[in-house]
Design a protein around this motif. Structure first.
Motif, PDB file in Angstrom:
ATOM      1  N   ILE A   1       0.698  -1.209  -0.005  1.00  0.00           N
ATOM      2  CA  ILE A   1      -0.077   0.164  -0.003  1.00  0.00           C
ATOM      3  C   ILE A   1       0.843   1.180  -0.038  1.00  0.00           C
ATOM      4  O   ILE A   1       1.712   1.195   0.933  1.00  0.00           O
ATOM      5  N   VAL A   2       0.723   2.280  -0.860  1.00  0.00           N
ATOM      6  CA  VAL A   2       1.661   3.181  -1.120  1.00  0.00           C
ATOM      7  C   VAL A   2       0.770   4.590  -1.014  1.00  0.00           C
ATOM      8  O   VAL A   2      -0.244   4.873  -1.483  1.00  0.00           O
ATOM      9  N   PRO A   3       1.261   5.552  -0.249  1.00  0.00           N
ATOM     10  CA  PRO A   3       0.636   6.800   0.007  1.00  0.00           C
ATOM     11  C   PRO A   3       0.883   7.522  -1.643  1.00  0.00           C
ATOM     12  O   PRO A   3       2.033   7.815  -1.796  1.00  0.00           O
ATOM     13  N   GLY A   4      -0.396   8.121  -2.098  1.00  0.00           N
ATOM     14  CA  GLY A   4      -0.065   9.048  -3.268  1.00  0.00           C
ATOM     15  C   GLY A   4       0.249  10.647  -2.645  1.00  0.00           C
ATOM     16  O   GLY A   4       0.593  10.772  -1.585  1.00  0.00           O
ATOM     17  N   PHE A   5       0.312  11.272  -3.950  1.00  0.00           N
ATOM     18  CA  PHE A   5       0.541  12.813  -3.832  1.00  0.00           C
ATOM     19  C   PHE A   5       1.984  13.279  -3.297  1.00  0.00           C
ATOM     20  O   PHE A   5       2.067  14.620  -3.328  1.00  0.00           O
ATOM     21  N   TYR A   6       2.610  12.639  -2.870  1.00  0.00           N
ATOM     22  CA  TYR A   6       3.985  13.316  -2.325  1.00  0.00           C
ATOM     23  C   TYR A   6       5.320  12.308  -2.629  1.00  0.00           C
ATOM     24  O   TYR A   6       5.248  11.256  -2.655  1.00  0.00           O
ATOM     25  N   GLY A   7       6.380  13.128  -2.252  1.00  0.00           N
ATOM     26  CA  GLY A   7       7.872  12.343  -2.390  1.00  0.00           C
ATOM     27  C   GLY A   7       8.572  13.374  -1.507  1.00  0.00           C
ATOM     28  O   GLY A   7       8.041  14.234  -0.412  1.00  0.00           O
ATOM     29  N   SER A   8       9.684  13.503  -2.107  1.00  0.00           N
ATOM     30  CA  SER A   8      10.712  14.579  -1.400  1.00  0.00           C
ATOM     31  C   SER A   8      11.187  15.617  -2.413  1.00  0.00           C
ATOM     32  O   SER A   8      11.402  15.129  -3.663  1.00  0.00           O
ATOM     33  N   ASN A   9      11.785  16.855  -1.953  1.00  0.00           N
ATOM     34  CA  ASN A   9      12.568  17.295  -2.839  1.00  0.00           C
ATOM     35  C   ASN A   9      13.855  16.908  -2.890  1.00  0.00           C
ATOM     36  O   ASN A   9      14.399  16.451  -2.195  1.00  0.00           O
ATOM     37  N   ALA A  10      14.843  17.881  -3.366  1.00  0.00           N
ATOM     38  CA  ALA A  10      16.135  17.373  -3.795  1.00  0.00           C
ATOM     39  C   ALA A  10      16.928  17.581  -2.207  1.00  0.00           C
ATOM     40  O   ALA A  10      17.888  16.933  -1.819  1.00  0.00           O
ATOM     41  N   GLN A  11      16.384  18.527  -1.481  1.00  0.00           N
ATOM     42  CA  GLN A  11      17.191  18.774  -0.092  1.00  0.00           C
ATOM     43  C   GLN A  11      16.360  17.598   1.138  1.00  0.00           C
ATOM     44  O   GLN A  11      16.768  17.569   2.045  1.00  0.00           O
ATOM     45  N   GLY A  12      15.544  16.618   0.352  1.00  0.00           N
ATOM     46  CA  GLY A  12      15.122  15.853   1.260  1.00  0.00           C
ATOM     47  C   GLY A  12      13.797  15.954   2.080  1.00  0.00           C
ATOM     48  O   GLY A  12      13.573  15.225   3.022  1.00  0.00           O
ATOM     49  N   ARG A  13      13.241  17.175   1.794  1.00  0.00           N
ATOM     50  CA  ARG A  13      11.996  17.699   2.632  1.00  0.00           C
ATOM     51  C   ARG A  13      10.889  17.110   1.847  1.00  0.00           C
ATOM     52  O   ARG A  13      10.977  16.945   0.512  1.00  0.00           O
ATOM     53  N   VAL A  14       9.762  16.518   2.713  1.00  0.00           N
ATOM     54  CA  VAL A  14       8.634  16.257   2.148  1.00  0.00           C
ATOM     55  C   VAL A  14       7.882  17.236   1.112  1.00  0.00           C
ATOM     56  O   VAL A  14       7.794  18.300   1.510  1.00  0.00           O
ATOM     57  N   GLN A  15       7.659  17.055  -0.162  1.00  0.00           N
ATOM     58  CA  GLN A  15       7.077  17.781  -1.079  1.00  0.00           C
ATOM     59  C   GLN A  15       5.835  16.994  -1.679  1.00  0.00           C
ATOM     60  O   GLN A  15       5.896  15.784  -2.220  1.00  0.00           O
TER      61      GLN A  15
END
Ligand code: ASP
Length: 435
Positions: free
Chosen positions: A164-178
């Protein structure tokens, strides 16, 4: 292996989540499920994502978030109760989320928790693995997906397991959730489909596919049985809601067919989105429209002779936050359409004054209240009489055409109309082209 993405209305309450389970259990190839945050249960309900954005805003203003956060918590606890799940594993997670938002985690992180919490809950209910996307899906500042994403996900996905995978987000190049733009769980589904090598990407929603026209405007509007990637992109680009336009790129790269289906009517065939289709007497697939545009008109004698001026004008416009989406070029003029929400009246005035002075323009004008209607179909250019049909139909309705863009795409014709005439134009064109 099939990747399934379920939208917010498919996860709005316990009954919907049980439907999701029945669907997934019906085909053992359904091994990866991407979830949105719980959506609206009724017309005037609120999406969990909207509530989370509201909490982030309140926290940013230094105001208490309790009342709004209680509503969010109640959505999840009602689901846990409805599924007869014990809540002890979940309450501490909810509490951490509340504290982090209060502590200033910001809008991206806050909004991402809608999907995160939903995925944790559903993973528990299904007994499947939860796969975190932060740190794996890498999103650039412009919202595009970094290629490294596919290696990260490829390494993490075990073909023997179910996720099960959450949609809508990942991280930016600095590692912050985006987060992606709104509705972005479709993009996550497409990325996971490519990374996992899916044979089909099923996109489950609350309608039985992509309609050839907004069914709220036309009674008996038909679902499109088969359309191409390009067609769905062009239709979504002019406002057709069902599928996020940016979700196409990852599946095109791997040629994965998409099947848009209805969680509430799973036996309906839905819409197949594929690389190529035959005409079979259907040169067009749909008509849709999008309003909220402003028109910027620039005049300058010998404009197109001055090399680099277009680029320079656009660079300066970007400084004011204005990024045109449609362009028309004349001998001594340029017309750009941009989303009116990009800049306030004051900013636009400042921008026009600056452009006029800097580039010695003869005139520059901005006017809001424009809409763009798109007639979409892979075989649109096979029939040049379409332009005549369009203009006659609109003339009959006394709708003025502000621009006509035929030939710049092999898949669509775009027609500018006043925003106030949008629906009338769509209905008129539907009747002459599709009915
Ligand atoms: N929950 C997010 C939204 O409401 C993303 C999604 O549903 O795809 O926009």
């Amino acid at each position: 292996m099939i990747v399934c993405k379920f939208g917010g209305s498919s996860l709005a309450d316990a009954i919907q989540i049980e439907k999701v389970k029945t669907i997934v259990d019906a085909d053992e190839r359904r091994k990866i499920v991407i979830v949105s945050a719980p959506g609206k249960r009724s017309r005037d309900d609120e999406k969990v994502t909207d509530l989370l954005y509201r909490c982030a805003r309140l926290a940013d203003e230094g105001k208490p978030i309790d009342t709004v956060f209680t509503q969010i918590a109640a959505r999840y606890t009602a689901i846990l109760d409805g599924l007869a799940m014990e809540s002890s594993f979940f309450l501490p997670i909810l509490d951490e989320v509340r504290q982090a938002i209060e502590g200033g985690a910001g809008p991206h992180w806050a909004a991402s928790r809608g999907e995160h919490l939903c995925a944790r809950l559903v993973a528990h209910y299904f007994g499947w693995h939860f796969l975190e996307t932060a740190g794996r899906i890498i999103i650039a500042d412009d919202g595009t997906v970094d290629e490294a994403t596919y290696d990260h996900l490829g390494d993490a996905l075990d073909p023997a397991k179910r996720y099960i995978v959450p949609g809508f987000y990942g991280s930016n190049a600095q590692g912050r959730v985006q987060t992606f733009s709104r509705g972005g769980s479709d993009i996550t589904g497409a990325i996971i489909s490519r990374a996992g090598g899916a044979e089909v990407y099923e996109n489950w929603t609350d309608v039985s596919g992509v309609y050839s026209v907004d069914p709220r405007l036309v009674d008996g509007a038909k679902v499109i049985a088969r359309m191409t990637y390009r067609e769905v992109r062009e239709l979504a680009g002019v406002g057709a809601g069902v599928f996020h336009e940016e979700a196409i790129a990852p599946v095109i790269a791997a040629s994965i067919p998409i099947n848009v289906k209805n969680t509430n009517a799973p036996l309906d065939e839905g819409t197949w989105i594929v690389e190529k289709r035959d005409c079979n007497g259907h040169p067009l697939v749909g008509v849709s429209a999008k309003g909220g545009y402003s028109r910027l008109t620039i005049h300058k004698l010998m404009l197109l002779k001055s090399t680099g001026i277009r680029h320079a004008l656009m660079t300066m416009m970007r400084v004011f936050g204005v990024r045109p989406v449609f362009s028309l070029f004349g001998i001594d003029s340029i017309v750009w359409f941009f989303e009116s929400s990009q800049a306030s009246e004051g900013v636009l005035q400042a921008m026009c004054a600056r452009l006029k002075a800097e580039f010695a323009l003869d005139s520059i004008e901005v006017e809001s209240g424009h809409a763009v209607v798109g007639v979409v179909g892979a075989f649109i250019n096979d029939n040049p009489s379409i332009v005549g049909t369009i203009s006659t139909a609109l003339e009959r309705e006394k709708i003025a055409i502000t621009f006509l863009n035929y030939g710049s795409s092999t898949t669509s014709t775009l027609i500018g109309v006043a925003e106030s005439a949008t629906q009338q134009a769509v209905v008129a064109l539907y009747h002459v082209l599709f009915a």
